[in-house]
Design a protein around this motif. Structure first.
Motif, PDB file in Angstrom:
ATOM      1  N   SER A 119      -5.763   8.330  81.937  1.00 22.10           N
ATOM      2  CA  SER A 119      -7.098   8.305  81.355  1.00 22.10           C
ATOM      3  C   SER A 119      -7.002   7.851  79.910  1.00 22.10           C
ATOM      4  N   THR A 120      -7.957   7.034  79.473  1.00 24.29           N
ATOM      5  CA  THR A 120      -8.027   6.598  78.070  1.00 24.29           C
ATOM      6  C   THR A 120      -9.279   7.135  77.395  1.00 24.29           C
ATOM      7  N   GLN A 121      -9.995   7.987  78.071  1.00 24.06           N
ATOM      8  CA  GLN A 121     -11.287   8.473  77.595  1.00 24.06           C
ATOM      9  C   GLN A 121     -11.193   9.145  76.226  1.00 24.06           C
ATOM     10  N   GLY A 122     -10.200   9.987  76.033  1.00 24.55           N
ATOM     11  CA  GLY A 122     -10.110  10.741  74.787  1.00 24.55           C
ATOM     12  C   GLY A 122      -9.346  10.038  73.682  1.00 24.55           C
ATOM     13  N   MET A 123      -9.018   8.764  73.873  1.00 24.87           N
ATOM     14  CA  MET A 123      -8.194   8.044  72.907  1.00 24.87           C
ATOM     15  C   MET A 123      -9.036   7.139  72.016  1.00 24.87           C
ATOM     16  N   THR A 124      -8.505   6.850  70.821  1.00 28.35           N
ATOM     17  CA  THR A 124      -9.010   5.720  70.061  1.00 28.35           C
ATOM     18  C   THR A 124      -8.402   4.458  70.666  1.00 28.35           C
ATOM     19  N   LEU A 125      -8.945   3.300  70.284  1.00 28.72           N
ATOM     20  CA  LEU A 125      -8.393   2.053  70.812  1.00 28.72           C
ATOM     21  C   LEU A 125      -6.941   1.883  70.398  1.00 28.72           C
ATOM     22  N   ASP A 126      -6.626   2.213  69.152  1.00 25.70           N
ATOM     23  CA  ASP A 126      -5.242   2.069  68.687  1.00 25.70           C
ATOM     24  C   ASP A 126      -4.296   2.973  69.470  1.00 25.70           C
ATOM     25  N   MET A 127      -4.722   4.201  69.750  1.00 25.98           N
ATOM     26  CA  MET A 127      -3.897   5.105  70.553  1.00 25.98           C
ATOM     27  C   MET A 127      -3.665   4.526  71.939  1.00 25.98           C
ATOM     28  N   CYS A 128      -4.723   3.986  72.525  1.00 22.65           N
ATOM     29  CA  CYS A 128      -4.621   3.390  73.859  1.00 22.65           C
ATOM     30  C   CYS A 128      -3.634   2.230  73.862  1.00 22.65           C
ATOM     31  N   LEU A 129      -3.732   1.365  72.853  1.00 27.88           N
ATOM     32  CA  LEU A 129      -2.867   0.184  72.815  1.00 27.88           C
ATOM     33  C   LEU A 129      -1.411   0.560  72.576  1.00 27.88           C
ATOM     34  N   ARG A 130      -1.181   1.597  71.770  1.00 32.76           N
ATOM     35  CA  ARG A 130       0.204   2.020  71.522  1.00 32.76           C
ATOM     36  C   ARG A 130       0.854   2.548  72.785  1.00 32.76           C
ATOM     37  N   GLN A 131       0.058   3.024  73.726  1.00 33.89           N
ATOM     38  CA  GLN A 131       0.602   3.549  74.977  1.00 33.89           C
ATOM     39  C   GLN A 131       0.405   2.570  76.138  1.00 33.89           C
ATOM     40  N   SER A 132       0.155   1.307  75.806  1.00 31.31           N
ATOM     41  CA  SER A 132      -0.074   0.286  76.832  1.00 31.31           C
ATOM     42  C   SER A 132       1.122  -0.659  76.939  1.00 31.31           C
TER      43      SER A 132
END
Length: 582
Positions: A344-357
């Motif tokens: 889930s990426t719902q609770g993330m900022t975009l930067d957090m999401c990209l760092r874990q992508s």
């Protein structure tokens, strides 16, 4: 690794609620106790914070198919095991206090006596360490549960057999037996699932499991799981998409379908204004995929299953990525599919999401289809970053330099003013090239100025109200697409129209067109019946000059009728009982 006890406690609670499927409770928790920027959002980090990562990996390897408890349940089980072991030891002391006081630990090779079978004495190096001392609550160091003595004997300790049970939430969990050996209990009870999943996963669309070896393409080929995005890639793609503005909140959404409206099950939903061009173009690709699957030049959208819609969405997205990676280029290096490693990426900022992508490179359309299918669980999450993960995949597939080369103004961003989608980005999704215009080919104004349009015949069409007012020209590559699907730009908003038979593309009247707008909370099927007008339609009434066309602006004619006449002049449009959109 030392983490604030407050952060660990918060993560333990959120993971437990997510595992129980209590999404509404999580929403209330977010309202009353918003997450801090440093919040722990995945189980891997939480495991490390409490020292469970090594043993959980070992147990998961031994029992790969068994669902395991949450971290909080593991800590509770550990504490209970310690209490039982202490009580058992105390009872043994009371039964034979003299022997217990005089007994010394035997050597490793010494056989056990009959009296030692119930509670075998441990070698000195196997004696359990005292419970770890909390650092700011539950902020344990990573070594708290991994003492030297345990590490040296890890090869001798076997994980317990798991007994699947049904918990109070109605889902299967794993009951771990309490070991009588305190050391074994301290290890066996502290196990959790070996997934780096976000605590707030939306279980209505669970992400498909991707093996460490890779995901399978349509033909069974294994695609290697990709590599993390570099900081430079994250920065340059973000700048190309959004310039200095950054991603607006309105662009945070997934690619998900409308529900509970009969006949519109195929429709993608737009939550807020802004990304309509992206969603309309993806919708068109999905409709085009339905036509391709049926072997026709028009899509069939009714009487299909949700899986068929999702497969068409994946195939349409893959087609857009593959086209972007090769359109007009001398050599193609393959397309890229970017996906977050969390469920889930719902609770993330975009930067957090990209760092874990990670980005996965695919070398054929079939591989792209397989890779996109593996992402749908994340990309379709309603409040996640699925739309942006698709756009990052698109930009990387085309390449920053190629995108700049496509555009009339290479330093412009793909998002325009007020968070709206540019024509360049719509074209990139439809025809694979981020050209700025919609006429055919190239228009060379002078030796210094060349305007770039659609490079070749397109599968998907495009129509615009701006052409009615003669501000722009839409070329035949878009007006007469291979498949009867058109993205429509009308009143600064992008939507879709399509036909379900071949008559529209063959100009055989009458024919029906279907209209879909993902933003308008559309609650019924809107079908236009297009027939020849005895009076020449709006085209005859308005004339063909800029001035005369301009006079029609602001009258009570639905603008969509003007758009339709840019493709089929001199027609009459019947709304078949639907309320006309003014």
């Amino acid at each position: 690794m030392s983490v604030s006890g407050d952060l660990v406690a918060d993560a333990l609670v959120r993971e437990y609620l997510a595992k129980a499927g209590l999404k509404e409770t999580l929403k209330l928790l977010d309202q009353e106790k918003p997450r801090s920027p440093d919040a722990i959002s995945n189980r891997s980090t939480l495991r490390k914070a409490v020292g469970l990562e090594k043993y959980s990996a070992k147990l998961k390897k031994r029992h790969p198919d068994e669902p395991l408890p949450t971290t909080l349940e593991m800590l509770v089980n550990y504490t209970q095991a310690k209490i039982k072991a202490a009580e058992a030891a105390a009872e043994s002391e009371e039964v034979s206090p003299g022997k217990a006081a005089a007994r010394k630990p035997p050597s490793r090779s010494a056989p056990s006596s009959d009296n030692s079978r119930s509670h075998p004495p441990l070698p000195v190096e196997d004696e359990p360490s005292p419970p770890p001392r909390p650092k700011q609550g539950f902020g344990f160091s990573s070594d708290s549960f991994q003492s030297d003595s345990l590490s040296r004997n890890a090869t001798r300790l076997e994980p317990p057999e798991l007994r699947p049970t049904t918990n109070s939430f109605g889902s299967r969990s794993s009951e771990l037996p309490l070991a009588r050996n305190p050391v074994q209990a301290s290890q066996d009870q502290m196990v959790m699932e070996d997934f780096d999943e976000d605590f707030d996963a939306d279980f209505s669309h669970p992400a498909p499991t991707i093996s460490r070896q890779g995901v399978s393409a349509k033909g069974g080929t294994q695609i290697s799981v990709g590599e993390p995005l570099s900081p430079d890639e994250m920065k340059t793609v973000k700048e190309k998409l959004f310039g200095t503005m950054g991603a607006p909140d309105s662009w945070k959404q997934g690619l998900f379908f409308k529900e509970n409206v009969k006949g519109l099950e195929y429709g993608l939903v737009q939550k807020q204004g802004g990304p309509c061009g992206v969603l309309a173009a993806v919708q068109a690709q999905m409709l085009c995929s339905l036509a391709t699957k049926a072997g026709t030049t028009s899509p069939k959208v009714v009487d299909l299953t949700r899986k068929q819609y999702e497969d068409a969405l994946a195939d349409g997205i893959a087609q857009a990525l593959w086209k972007a990676s090769s359109a007009g280029l001398r050599s193609a290096n393959g397309a890229y599919v970017v996906n977050c490693s969390e469920r889930s990426t719902q609770g993330m900022t975009l930067d957090m999401c990209l760092r874990q992508s990670k980005k996965t490179r695919v070398k054929s359309l079939e591989e792209a289809q397989g890779a996109v299918r593996s992402c749908l669980g994340v990309w379709m999450e309603q409040d996640g970053w699925g739309l942006l993960l698709f756009l990052y995949s698109l930009v990387l597939s085309r390449g920053i330099q190629n995108i700049k080369g496509d555009m009339d103004e290479p330093n412009n961003s793909l998002m325009g003013a007020h968070g709206y989608c540019t024509q360049d980005l719509v074209n990139l999704i439809i025809c694979g090239s981020s050209v700025t215009n919609v006429f055919n080919g190239i228009n060379k104004l002078d030796e210094h100025t060349t305007l770039k349009g659609v490079p070749g015949q397109s599968k998907i069409g495009f129509l615009s109200l701006f052409e009615w007012y003669q501000y722009i020209e839409v070329g035949s590559y878009y007006k007469q697409p291979d498949v009867a699907v058109w993205v429509v730009c009308c009143e600064s908003h992008f939507t879709c129209i399509f036909a379900t038979d071949s008559r529209a593309n063959e100009n055989r009247r009458p024919f029906d067109l279907y209209y879909y707008d993902g933003l308008a909370n559309q609650d019924e099927v809107i079908r236009f019946t297009v027939t020849r007008s005895e009076h020449g339609g709006h085209t005859a009434r308005a004339g063909d000059t800029v001035g005369s066309r301009g006079k029609t602006e602001g009258d009570l004619t639905p603008p969509l009728e003007f758009v339709i006449e840019t493709r089929w002049p001199g027609v009459e449009v019947n709304w078949n009982g639907a309320e006309p959109i003014l």
